[in-house]
Design an enzyme around this catalytic site. Structure first.
Site, PDB file in Angstrom:
ATOM      1  N   HIS A 125       0.845  -1.195   0.000  1.00 61.17           N
ATOM      2  CA  HIS A 125       0.000   0.000   0.000  1.00 61.17           C
ATOM      3  C   HIS A 125       0.880   1.244   0.000  1.00 61.17           C
ATOM      4  O   HIS A 125       1.735   1.416   0.869  1.00 61.17           O
ATOM      5  CB  HIS A 125      -0.924  -0.002   1.218  1.00 61.17           C
ATOM      6  CG  HIS A 125      -2.135  -0.863   1.040  1.00 61.17           C
ATOM      7  ND1 HIS A 125      -3.331  -0.626   1.680  1.00 61.17           N
ATOM      8  CD2 HIS A 125      -2.333  -1.958   0.266  1.00 61.17           C
ATOM      9  CE1 HIS A 125      -4.212  -1.538   1.312  1.00 61.17           C
ATOM     10  NE2 HIS A 125      -3.627  -2.361   0.470  1.00 61.17           N
ATOM     11  N   LYS A 156       0.643   0.060  15.143  1.00 60.18           N
ATOM     12  CA  LYS A 156       2.005   0.027  15.669  1.00 60.18           C
ATOM     13  C   LYS A 156       2.328  -1.183  16.559  1.00 60.18           C
ATOM     14  O   LYS A 156       3.498  -1.431  16.833  1.00 60.18           O
ATOM     15  CB  LYS A 156       2.284   1.308  16.479  1.00 60.18           C
ATOM     16  CG  LYS A 156       2.310   2.567  15.642  1.00 60.18           C
ATOM     17  CD  LYS A 156       3.370   2.496  14.568  1.00 60.18           C
ATOM     18  CE  LYS A 156       3.215   3.558  13.524  1.00 60.18           C
ATOM     19  NZ  LYS A 156       3.756   3.178  12.232  1.00 60.18           N
ATOM     20  N   PRO A 207      -4.669   0.336  18.602  1.00 58.30           N
ATOM     21  CA  PRO A 207      -4.417  -0.151  17.239  1.00 58.30           C
ATOM     22  C   PRO A 207      -4.582   0.911  16.162  1.00 58.30           C
ATOM     23  O   PRO A 207      -4.302   0.632  14.991  1.00 58.30           O
ATOM     24  CB  PRO A 207      -5.471  -1.260  17.074  1.00 58.30           C
ATOM     25  CG  PRO A 207      -6.566  -0.879  18.011  1.00 58.30           C
ATOM     26  CD  PRO A 207      -5.902  -0.230  19.187  1.00 58.30           C
ATOM     27  N   TYR A 212       3.510   6.730   9.978  1.00 61.88           N
ATOM     28  CA  TYR A 212       2.721   5.556   9.596  1.00 61.88           C
ATOM     29  C   TYR A 212       3.595   4.477   8.966  1.00 61.88           C
ATOM     30  O   TYR A 212       3.449   3.288   9.277  1.00 61.88           O
ATOM     31  CB  TYR A 212       1.612   5.962   8.630  1.00 61.88           C
ATOM     32  CG  TYR A 212       0.531   4.916   8.483  1.00 61.88           C
ATOM     33  CD1 TYR A 212      -0.534   4.860   9.375  1.00 61.88           C
ATOM     34  CD2 TYR A 212       0.577   3.977   7.453  1.00 61.88           C
ATOM     35  CE1 TYR A 212      -1.530   3.896   9.252  1.00 61.88           C
ATOM     36  CE2 TYR A 212      -0.412   3.011   7.315  1.00 61.88           C
ATOM     37  CZ  TYR A 212      -1.463   2.979   8.218  1.00 61.88           C
ATOM     38  OH  TYR A 212      -2.450   2.014   8.099  1.00 61.88           O
ATOM     39  N   TYR A 239      -9.554   5.254   7.376  1.00 64.48           N
ATOM     40  CA  TYR A 239      -9.742   5.606   8.784  1.00 64.48           C
ATOM     41  C   TYR A 239     -10.802   6.703   8.825  1.00 64.48           C
ATOM     42  O   TYR A 239     -10.572   7.805   8.314  1.00 64.48           O
ATOM     43  CB  TYR A 239      -8.439   6.120   9.394  1.00 64.48           C
ATOM     44  CG  TYR A 239      -7.357   5.076   9.544  1.00 64.48           C
ATOM     45  CD1 TYR A 239      -7.111   4.467  10.776  1.00 64.48           C
ATOM     46  CD2 TYR A 239      -6.577   4.692   8.455  1.00 64.48           C
ATOM     47  CE1 TYR A 239      -6.115   3.518  10.922  1.00 64.48           C
ATOM     48  CE2 TYR A 239      -5.573   3.738   8.593  1.00 64.48           C
ATOM     49  CZ  TYR A 239      -5.359   3.162   9.826  1.00 64.48           C
ATOM     50  OH  TYR A 239      -4.372   2.206   9.969  1.00 64.48           O
TER      51      TYR A 239
END
Length: 394
Positions: free
Chosen positions: A72, A297, A293, A385, A201
């Site tokens: 991704h 991580k 979550p 990220y 998200y």
């Protein structure tokens, strides 16, 4: 029994450490309380940082990941019904993440360990750690009705939050830092195509939602729910209906539903202990820290702990650099606290907190608007990220 490194726990961190040590010629034995099937039955994370992907390649267990994993190059933030794209690759100089389930990572590591005949003892009961402050620590355990003693140089505690490793450190040695959030994530796993080709998200007035995936045909969705909720009260139909409400209209209309393969509610918390070592015992992963979550991580932090301890032990056995052992906690915690900060930030920005007043809610919205409206802000999100760099061991 004798070995150089005793590893407590056969989750992904214990197995990855064992695989790396074995490739470096450092003998190790893994002790696990559960059966292999139980370990593989845990449904966990599926987003791997660039650093963990590279570490799996170094460990020689990346073949199936390279073939089946999904690279991704970005993800989406759904804010007030609109999608904001975070271009991970473009903002970080080419770094990406890999969508590949923790269960599959564990399966690959188990197969690699079995292929070379490294010792793993499952269903090890009554594991106890001894003489941790001496140069000759050892582990006792029961297996199939017999009692065994495993002598070693070092012990790696990779046995999770509830494991024996951290509990073996005397009271008063560790300082605990903790935050418990007033909600959990209701997760649903289904054999349905993803609603979008990247993770979403979603921040919504009804609560946070996450659209994730395990493969092009298997999806994992999450809903923020109050901590008092019971999974039994959530039918598949109720879950899908609520998820649609929290997604932008275009994505809600594309959502393909189906029967759940698994549903569960995970509480959210932040937790860190300092230090992460006691004598010749070293804590890794959930034994030392837990993150919400939201920032993906948890598994990745465990991998960075593995990287640090592995590289220290290579220098200990290869160059006699025993001075580095005392630096394990300090090095690990520098990266851990930065990941804790990012997970806390993502959680604080994207979830609905029932006790937030109108001012705090407006600040939450403004903070997000500022970050996604600025290239510097998007870069900060992206570099966290994909994962901050591992620290060199000198």
């Amino acid at each position: 029994m004798k070995t150089q490194v005793a590893i407590i726990g056969a989750g992904p961190s214990g197995l990855l450490l064992g695989q790396l040590l074995t490739k470096a010629g450092i003998d190790n034995v893994i002790l696990e309380r559960q059966t292999p099937d139980y370990v593989l039955g845990r449904i966990r994370a599926g987003v791997l940082e660039q650093g963990m992907v590279d570490l799996l390649r170094e460990a020689g267990v990346s073949e199936r990941m390279e073939r089946e994993g999904l690279v991704h190059e970005g993800f989406e933030l759904a804010l007030d019904g609109r999608l904001e794209h975070i271009d991970l690759k473009g903002l970080t100089g080419g770094k990406t993440v890999m969508v590949y389930g923790q269960t599959e990572v564990t399966r690959d590591l188990m197969a690699a360990r079995q292929a070379v005949g490294s010792r793993s003892i499952y269903e090890a009961d009554k594991v106890a750690l001894h003489d941790l402050k001496t140069a000759a620590p050892y582990v006792t355990f029961e297996h199939k009705g017999e009692t065994f003693r495993l002598d070693c140089n070092y012990i790696a505690g990779c046995d999770g939050f509830h494991g024996v490793a951290r509990k073996s450190i005397p009271e008063g040695v560790l300082t605990e830092f903790e935050r418990v959030y007033p909600f959990g994530w209701l997760g649903l796993l289904a054999d349905t195509p993803p609603v979008h080709d990247e993770l979403i998200y979603a921040r919504h007035e009804r609560g946070f939602a996450l659209c994730s995936m395990r493969s092009p045909t298997r999806t994992r969705y999450y809903l923020q729910v109050p901590s008092c909720e019971r999974v039994e009260d959530w039918s598949d139909e109720r879950f899908w209906e609520e998820l649609r409400r929290r997604l932008p209209t275009e994505q809600a209309e594309k959502l393909v539903t189906g029967p759940s393969l698994e549903k569960s509610i995970a509480p959210l918390r932040s937790f860190v202990v300092e230090p992460m070592q006691y004598g010749n015992l070293f804590l890794l992963g959930d034994a030392a820290h837990i993150v919400p979550p939201t920032g993906a991580k948890g598994l990745n932090l465990a991998a960075s702990d593995v990287n640090t301890l592995y590289r220290i032990l290579v220098k200990v056995y290869g160059e006699g650099r025993t001075d580095l052992l005392a630096k394990y906690s300090e090095i690990s915690l520098r990266r851990i606290w930065k990941a804790e900060r990012f997970s806390w930030w993502m959680t604080s920005m994207l979830h609905d907190f029932p006790d937030n007043d109108a001012f705090t809610k407006r600040m939450q919205q403004t903070e997000l608007d500022y970050y996604v409206g600025s290239e510097a802000g998007r870069t900060t999100i992206a570099e966290n990220y994909v994962g901050l760099p591992y620290e060199d061991i000198e």
